[in-house]
Design a protein around this motif. Structure first.
Motif, PDB file in Angstrom:
ATOM      1  N   PHE A   1      -3.813  -5.085   3.168  1.00 35.29           N
ATOM      2  CA  PHE A   1      -4.241  -4.291   2.024  1.00 35.29           C
ATOM      3  C   PHE A   1      -3.626  -2.911   2.138  1.00 35.29           C
ATOM      4  N   ILE A   2      -3.077  -2.442   1.038  1.00 39.06           N
ATOM      5  CA  ILE A   2      -2.568  -1.078   0.965  1.00 39.06           C
ATOM      6  C   ILE A   2      -3.322  -0.376  -0.152  1.00 39.06           C
TER       7      ILE A   2
ATOM      8  N   CYS B   1      -4.573  -5.904  -2.156  1.00 42.71           N
ATOM      9  CA  CYS B   1      -4.037  -6.930  -1.272  1.00 42.71           C
ATOM     10  C   CYS B   1      -2.589  -7.211  -1.649  1.00 42.71           C
ATOM     11  N   ILE B   2      -1.699  -7.061  -0.670  1.00 43.80           N
ATOM     12  CA  ILE B   2      -0.287  -7.359  -0.920  1.00 43.80           C
ATOM     13  C   ILE B   2       0.098  -8.734  -0.398  1.00 43.80           C
TER      14      ILE B   2
ATOM     15  N   THR C   1      -4.903  -1.669   5.739  1.00 39.97           N
ATOM     16  CA  THR C   1      -5.849  -2.493   6.488  1.00 39.97           C
ATOM     17  C   THR C   1      -5.217  -3.861   6.649  1.00 39.97           C
ATOM     18  N   ILE C   2      -5.274  -4.385   7.872  1.00 41.79           N
ATOM     19  CA  ILE C   2      -4.692  -5.696   8.140  1.00 41.79           C
ATOM     20  C   ILE C   2      -5.744  -6.580   8.800  1.00 41.79           C
TER      21      ILE C   2
ATOM     22  N   SER D   1       9.140  -8.113   2.299  1.00 42.50           N
ATOM     23  CA  SER D   1       9.786  -8.122   0.984  1.00 42.50           C
ATOM     24  C   SER D   1       9.623  -6.781   0.283  1.00 42.50           C
ATOM     25  N   LEU D   2       8.425  -6.225   0.323  1.00 42.27           N
ATOM     26  CA  LEU D   2       8.192  -4.906  -0.280  1.00 42.27           C
ATOM     27  C   LEU D   2       9.075  -3.849   0.373  1.00 42.27           C
ATOM     28  N   TYR D   3       9.196  -3.914   1.685  1.00 42.84           N
ATOM     29  CA  TYR D   3      10.035  -2.961   2.414  1.00 42.84           C
ATOM     30  C   TYR D   3      11.507  -3.125   2.032  1.00 42.84           C
TER      31      TYR D   3
END
Length: 82
Positions: free
Chosen positions: A55-56, A60-61, A3-4, A69-71
């Motif tokens: 949100f993943i 919330c990321i 969700t963005i 950064s996560l990627y």
């Protein structure tokens, strides 16, 4: 589930959505302007008042920079499949 939270004018929102599309990741967009949400409402949900807020799986990321950064650190897949 991604969700963005976005606004109409945010270039980082556009970049985040483009990244998700390019990586074939489905997402739900919630435009805070169209949904009459305030920045205070967003802060209650995410701890931040800036957009995008991503949100993943209900976690919330943060925003675009955190998504990238996560990627880059190969951690995004782990979050998606928790």
């Amino acid at each position: 589930m991604i969700t963005i939270y976005t606004t109409n004018w945010c270039s980082y929102c556009v970049a985040a959505k483009q990244f998700l599309k390019e990586n074939n990741l489905d997402y739900e967009e919630i435009n805070i302007e169209k949904n009459n949400m305030t920045r205070q409402d967003l802060e209650k949900l995410s701890g931040n008042y800036t957009v995008p807020q991503i949100f993943i799986n209900d976690k919330c990321i943060g925003g675009y920079d955190q998504l990238i950064s996560l990627y880059q650190n190969d951690e995004l897949k782990d979050l998606l499949y928790e």
